[in-house]
Scaffold this motif. Structure first.
Motif, PDB file in Angstrom:
ATOM      1  N   VAL A   1       0.850  -1.195   0.000  1.00 14.86           N
ATOM      2  CA  VAL A   1       0.000   0.000   0.000  1.00 14.86           C
ATOM      3  C   VAL A   1       0.885   1.244   0.000  1.00 14.86           C
ATOM      4  O   VAL A   1       2.008   1.228   0.516  1.00 14.86           O
ATOM      5  N   THR A   2       0.358   2.334  -0.571  1.00  6.93           N
ATOM      6  CA  THR A   2       1.090   3.596  -0.612  1.00  6.93           C
ATOM      7  C   THR A   2       0.201   4.711  -0.076  1.00  6.93           C
ATOM      8  O   THR A   2      -0.986   4.518   0.166  1.00  6.93           O
ATOM      9  N   HIS A   3       0.799   5.892   0.068  1.00 10.00           N
ATOM     10  CA  HIS A   3       0.001   7.070   0.447  1.00 10.00           C
ATOM     11  C   HIS A   3      -0.374   7.894  -0.778  1.00 10.00           C
ATOM     12  O   HIS A   3      -0.956   8.967  -0.660  1.00 10.00           O
ATOM     13  N   ALA A   4      -0.029   7.408  -1.970  1.00  9.85           N
ATOM     14  CA  ALA A   4      -0.229   8.169  -3.208  1.00  9.85           C
ATOM     15  C   ALA A   4      -1.613   7.933  -3.799  1.00  9.85           C
ATOM     16  O   ALA A   4      -2.239   6.896  -3.568  1.00  9.85           O
ATOM     17  N   MET A   5      -2.067   8.888  -4.579  1.00  9.50           N
ATOM     18  CA  MET A   5      -3.350   8.777  -5.264  1.00  9.50           C
ATOM     19  C   MET A   5      -3.175   8.032  -6.583  1.00  9.50           C
ATOM     20  O   MET A   5      -2.102   8.078  -7.193  1.00  9.50           O
ATOM     21  N   PRO A   6      -4.225   7.343  -7.072  1.00  7.63           N
ATOM     22  CA  PRO A   6      -4.140   6.632  -8.349  1.00  7.63           C
ATOM     23  C   PRO A   6      -3.773   7.586  -9.485  1.00  7.63           C
ATOM     24  O   PRO A   6      -4.232   8.730  -9.517  1.00  7.63           O
ATOM     25  N   GLY A   7      -2.904   7.123 -10.376  1.00  7.61           N
ATOM     26  CA  GLY A   7      -2.547   7.909 -11.553  1.00  7.61           C
ATOM     27  C   GLY A   7      -1.432   8.902 -11.341  1.00  7.61           C
ATOM     28  O   GLY A   7      -0.943   9.503 -12.302  1.00  7.61           O
ATOM     29  N   THR A   8      -0.988   9.100 -10.102  1.00  6.19           N
ATOM     30  CA  THR A   8       0.089  10.059  -9.841  1.00  6.19           C
ATOM     31  C   THR A   8       1.446   9.401 -10.095  1.00  6.19           C
ATOM     32  O   THR A   8       1.571   8.177 -10.164  1.00  6.19           O
TER      33      THR A   8
ATOM     34  N   GLU B   1       0.888  -6.912  -5.448  1.00  4.55           N
ATOM     35  CA  GLU B   1      -0.188  -6.068  -5.968  1.00  4.55           C
ATOM     36  C   GLU B   1      -0.140  -4.700  -5.283  1.00  4.55           C
ATOM     37  O   GLU B   1      -0.140  -4.625  -4.057  1.00  4.55           O
ATOM     38  N   PRO B   2      -0.080  -3.603  -6.063  1.00  8.11           N
ATOM     39  CA  PRO B   2      -0.016  -2.269  -5.461  1.00  8.11           C
ATOM     40  C   PRO B   2      -1.397  -1.667  -5.224  1.00  8.11           C
ATOM     41  O   PRO B   2      -2.292  -1.786  -6.061  1.00  8.11           O
ATOM     42  N   TYR B   3      -1.563  -1.025  -4.088  1.00  5.11           N
ATOM     43  CA  TYR B   3      -2.836  -0.368  -3.746  1.00  5.11           C
ATOM     44  C   TYR B   3      -2.556   1.086  -3.350  1.00  5.11           C
ATOM     45  O   TYR B   3      -1.697   1.355  -2.515  1.00  5.11           O
ATOM     46  N   ALA B   4      -3.313   1.996  -3.953  1.00  2.00           N
ATOM     47  CA  ALA B   4      -3.142   3.425  -3.692  1.00  2.00           C
ATOM     48  C   ALA B   4      -3.772   3.818  -2.356  1.00  2.00           C
ATOM     49  O   ALA B   4      -4.405   3.007  -1.676  1.00  2.00           O
ATOM     50  N   ALA B   5      -3.627   5.088  -2.014  1.00  3.74           N
ATOM     51  CA  ALA B   5      -4.090   5.612  -0.721  1.00  3.74           C
ATOM     52  C   ALA B   5      -5.563   5.341  -0.470  1.00  3.74           C
ATOM     53  O   ALA B   5      -6.409   5.636  -1.308  1.00  3.74           O
ATOM     54  N   GLY B   6      -5.848   4.738   0.674  1.00  2.00           N
ATOM     55  CA  GLY B   6      -7.221   4.571   1.116  1.00  2.00           C
ATOM     56  C   GLY B   6      -8.019   3.480   0.440  1.00  2.00           C
ATOM     57  O   GLY B   6      -9.198   3.291   0.757  1.00  2.00           O
ATOM     58  N   VAL B   7      -7.430   2.734  -0.472  1.00  2.00           N
ATOM     59  CA  VAL B   7      -8.187   1.698  -1.187  1.00  2.00           C
ATOM     60  C   VAL B   7      -8.522   0.527  -0.263  1.00  2.00           C
ATOM     61  O   VAL B   7      -9.660   0.044  -0.241  1.00  2.00           O
ATOM     62  N   LEU B   8      -7.543   0.074   0.507  1.00  2.00           N
ATOM     63  CA  LEU B   8      -7.770  -1.064   1.403  1.00  2.00           C
ATOM     64  C   LEU B   8      -8.205  -0.624   2.797  1.00  2.00           C
ATOM     65  O   LEU B   8      -9.015  -1.281   3.443  1.00  2.00           O
ATOM     66  N   PHE B   9      -7.653   0.496   3.264  1.00  2.00           N
ATOM     67  CA  PHE B   9      -7.965   1.022   4.595  1.00  2.00           C
ATOM     68  C   PHE B   9      -7.391   2.432   4.673  1.00  2.00           C
ATOM     69  O   PHE B   9      -6.590   2.835   3.810  1.00  2.00           O
ATOM     70  N   PRO B  10      -7.771   3.227   5.674  1.00  2.00           N
ATOM     71  CA  PRO B  10      -7.220   4.580   5.793  1.00  2.00           C
ATOM     72  C   PRO B  10      -5.696   4.570   5.893  1.00  2.00           C
ATOM     73  O   PRO B  10      -5.106   3.682   6.521  1.00  2.00           O
ATOM     74  N   VAL B  11      -5.075   5.566   5.288  1.00  2.00           N
ATOM     75  CA  VAL B  11      -3.617   5.640   5.229  1.00  2.00           C
ATOM     76  C   VAL B  11      -2.992   5.565   6.621  1.00  2.00           C
ATOM     77  O   VAL B  11      -1.968   4.906   6.829  1.00  2.00           O
ATOM     78  N   PHE B  12      -3.620   6.210   7.605  1.00  2.00           N
ATOM     79  CA  PHE B  12      -3.026   6.283   8.931  1.00  2.00           C
ATOM     80  C   PHE B  12      -3.034   4.935   9.665  1.00  2.00           C
ATOM     81  O   PHE B  12      -2.420   4.803  10.721  1.00  2.00           O
ATOM     82  N   GLU B  13      -3.719   3.935   9.112  1.00  2.00           N
ATOM     83  CA  GLU B  13      -3.717   2.601   9.716  1.00  2.00           C
ATOM     84  C   GLU B  13      -2.642   1.693   9.119  1.00  2.00           C
ATOM     85  O   GLU B  13      -2.497   0.539   9.517  1.00  2.00           O
TER      86      GLU B  13
END
Length: 351
Positions: A31-38, A62-74
């Motif tokens: 997971v990342t803190h980045a938005m999709p497409g950036t 598998e890469p997942y952008a910010a907030g897709v799986l859970f909030p970034v802060f978690e």
């Protein structure tokens, strides 16, 4: 007819082998803190492709952008607990668990090239390895290094440093300490929340990342003023590569090696991001609806010194912080930033 039957059997065996190989593959999620497409998210996606290619499908991430799986802060708890295997998320989002994570941001930092920032992070790698290990996370070093000062976007003009007082600013980590020291109140929001907060006037200003990223997220549509440069971050690490230690230990050595190679390739790609950044900055300057503000030399000096004083203050609280400060000021001195090194307490060694 017999030949046809033989070919059919071969095809069935090959199909079965393919399914078996796919099932046997080690599958991870990052997971990342980045938005999709950036550009930041593309770096993560390319990292995953490199791992898959070099491992010939033995390791698939598998890469997942910010907030897709859970909030970034978690993120960090979820890496430590094995909910996901790996993350590329700004360490300052972890400060609620441990203030030492503030030190992944360096307000007022005078370093201004990718090479200098990467060199400092290499020096600090043992420090951060111990810090992450303390929180049950394996640190594999930096992926994205920022040599460019961020901006401060706002819906009201901030023409001088004293205009910060009383403003509500979206920031994180050391940035929050920095803007509070200048008289602002601060709020921590993840990337997907910033646009709406601007739109509804719930914040006066926000720092997020660079010109290119900010434009891709449409912030120029809702924030018409930009202080450039701002000094809340300095040259710092954006994408620390961290993994669940149990998952890492189970990997065979050749797959660990592949991850490190993919990390180093991603470092090169992150250095290239700043070409797009320079182009975006020039493009945004052409936008007559955006007012770009630069503070006076006196205000910029005060902004830098405010950040450097905060680093000294934060580092003085713990033995670990004092070790960080020792490495930081020695590196500044080594790289020729002697005035700044002395400002944060470096004493030149007598010959």
């Amino acid at each position: 007819m017999k030949s046809f039957k033989v070919m059919a059997v071969v095809e069935l065996l090959l199909a079965a082998f393919s399914v078996q190989s796919a099932d046997a593959a080690t599958r991870w999620r990052v997971v990342t803190h980045a938005m999709p497409g950036t550009e930041q998210q593309k770096i993560a996606e390319d990292f995953c492709k490199t791992v898959k290619t070099l491992s010939k499908g033995e390791l698939v991430i598998e890469p997942y952008a910010a907030g897709v799986l859970f909030p970034v802060f978690e993120t960090f708890d979820n890496v430590a607990n094995g909910v996901v295997d790996m993350a590329m998320v700004y360490g300052a989002y972890r400060t609620g668990k441990d203030p030492l994570f503030n030190l992944q941001t360096r307000p007022g930092c005078p370093l201004n090239t990718y090479a200098e920032g990467a060199y400092l992070d290499e020096k600090l790698e043992p420090f951060f390895s111990k810090l992450y290990a303390k929180h049950r996370i394996k640190y594999l070093g930096h992926i994205m290094e920022s040599p460019i000062y961020e901006q401060l976007m706002s819906v009201v003009p901030i023409n001088k440093i004293s205009d910060i007082k009383g403003k509500k600013i979206r920031t994180s980590g050391f940035g929050a300490l920095y803007y509070r020291a200048l008289g602002a109140t601060t709020v921590s929001l993840s990337a997907p929340e910033i646009y709406t907060a601007f739109q509804t006037k719930n914040i006066d200003a926000a720092e997020w990342t660079f010109w290119d990223e900010n434009m891709r997220m449409g912030f120029h549509e809702v924030a018409k003023y930009v202080v450039d440069p701002a000094f809340q971050n300095g040259t710092c690490e954006y994408f620390p590569l961290v993994v669940n230690p149990g998952k890492w230990e189970k990997l065979p050595q050749h797959l660990k090696d592949i991850i490190i190679v993919a990390r180093d390739r991603a470092r090169y790609q992150s250095a290239m991001v700043y070409v797009a950044e320079v182009k975006a900055r020039e493009k945004r300057k052409e936008n007559s609806k955006i007012k770009i503000i630069r503070w006076s030399p006196e205000d910029e000096k005060k902004a830098r010194e405010t950040g450097l004083k905060l680093i000294v203050n934060e580092c003085s609280k713990t033995p670990e912080g004092k070790e960080y400060l020792r490495i930081y000021r020695e590196t500044l001195w080594e790289l020729g930033y002697k005035q700044e090194a002395k400002f944060i307490g470096y004493t030149p060694k007598k010959k």
